[in-house]
Enzyme design. Structure first.
Site, short mmCIF file in Angstrom:
data_model
loop_
_atom_site.label_atom_id
_atom_site.label_comp_id
_atom_site.label_asym_id
_atom_site.label_seq_id
_atom_site.Cartn_x
_atom_site.Cartn_y
_atom_site.Cartn_z
N GLN A 1 34.95 -0.12 -86.73
CA GLN A 1 36.22 0.21 -87.37
C GLN A 1 36.55 1.68 -87.11
O GLN A 1 35.65 2.50 -87.02
CB GLN A 1 36.14 -0.05 -88.87
CG GLN A 1 35.77 -1.48 -89.23
CD GLN A 1 36.69 -2.50 -88.60
OE1 GLN A 1 37.91 -2.40 -88.69
NE2 GLN A 1 36.12 -3.49 -87.94
N GLY A 2 37.83 2.00 -86.98
CA GLY A 2 38.24 3.37 -86.77
C GLY A 2 38.59 3.68 -85.32
O GLY A 2 38.88 4.82 -84.98
N CYS A 3 38.54 2.66 -84.47
CA CYS A 3 38.92 2.82 -83.07
C CYS A 3 40.24 2.09 -82.84
O CYS A 3 40.43 1.00 -83.37
CB CYS A 3 37.86 2.22 -82.15
SG CYS A 3 36.24 2.97 -82.29
N GLN A 4 41.13 2.69 -82.05
CA GLN A 4 42.38 2.00 -81.73
C GLN A 4 42.12 0.79 -80.85
O GLN A 4 42.75 -0.23 -80.99
CB GLN A 4 43.35 2.95 -81.02
CG GLN A 4 44.13 3.82 -81.96
CD GLN A 4 45.24 4.55 -81.24
OE1 GLN A 4 45.15 4.87 -80.07
NE2 GLN A 4 46.30 4.84 -81.96
N SER A 5 41.17 0.94 -79.92
CA SER A 5 40.78 -0.16 -79.05
C SER A 5 39.77 -1.03 -79.78
O SER A 5 39.18 -0.62 -80.78
CB SER A 5 40.13 0.38 -77.77
OG SER A 5 40.96 1.31 -77.15
#
Length: 138
Positions: free
Chosen positions: A49-53
């Site tokens: 969690q916390g990644c755009q990808s």
């Protein structure tokens, strides 16, 4: 992780790149060298969690207590950043990972200064996820 260089070679190769375009291409190449992640490992429990990808990181501890990391992303540059992080944590125990500070390595490579804010946040999210999983095993 024979297909990826060790920490020192990573740094040497990175510093040999003439400009940031070459460094990005090298990061992408590192991601292409990573073994494929099986579809069953691309599960919500392995999602970062916390990644755009989309990013998946799988951590297993072998019989010698060494952590083995596998990962993937749907974005080429992010998959390369995963490879960089995995190189830095290669051959470590859970406690080694918890105690190891990757920031000096990123500074030597001048890596974070040239990433977009969202990629920097994603990189931090990956490191937090790996450290949290390692802490749970140590």
């Amino acid at each position: 992780m024979a297909v990826l260089p060790d920490k020192e070679k990573l740094l040497r190769n990175f510093l040999r790149c003439a400009n940031w375009e070459e460094k990005y291409l090298y990061i992408i190449e590192l991601g292409q060298r990573m073994p494929e992640l099986h579809d069953e490992d691309k599960s919500p429990q392995n999602s970062v969690q916390g990644c755009q990808s989309q990013v998946w990181i799988v951590m297993r501890q072998n019989a010698q207590g060494i952590i083995e990391l596998q990962g993937d992303s749907d974005a080429a540059i992010v998959k390369g950043l995963i490879a960089v992080v995995f190189i830095l944590y290669d051959q470590m125990t859970p406690q080694d990972i918890v105690n190891f500070d990757v920031r000096p390595w990123f500074e030597k490579m001048a890596l974070t200064q040239h990433l977009t804010p969202s990629r920097s946040q994603g990189l931090e999210a990956m490191i937090r996820a790996i450290r949290a999983k390692a802490a749970a095993l140590s």
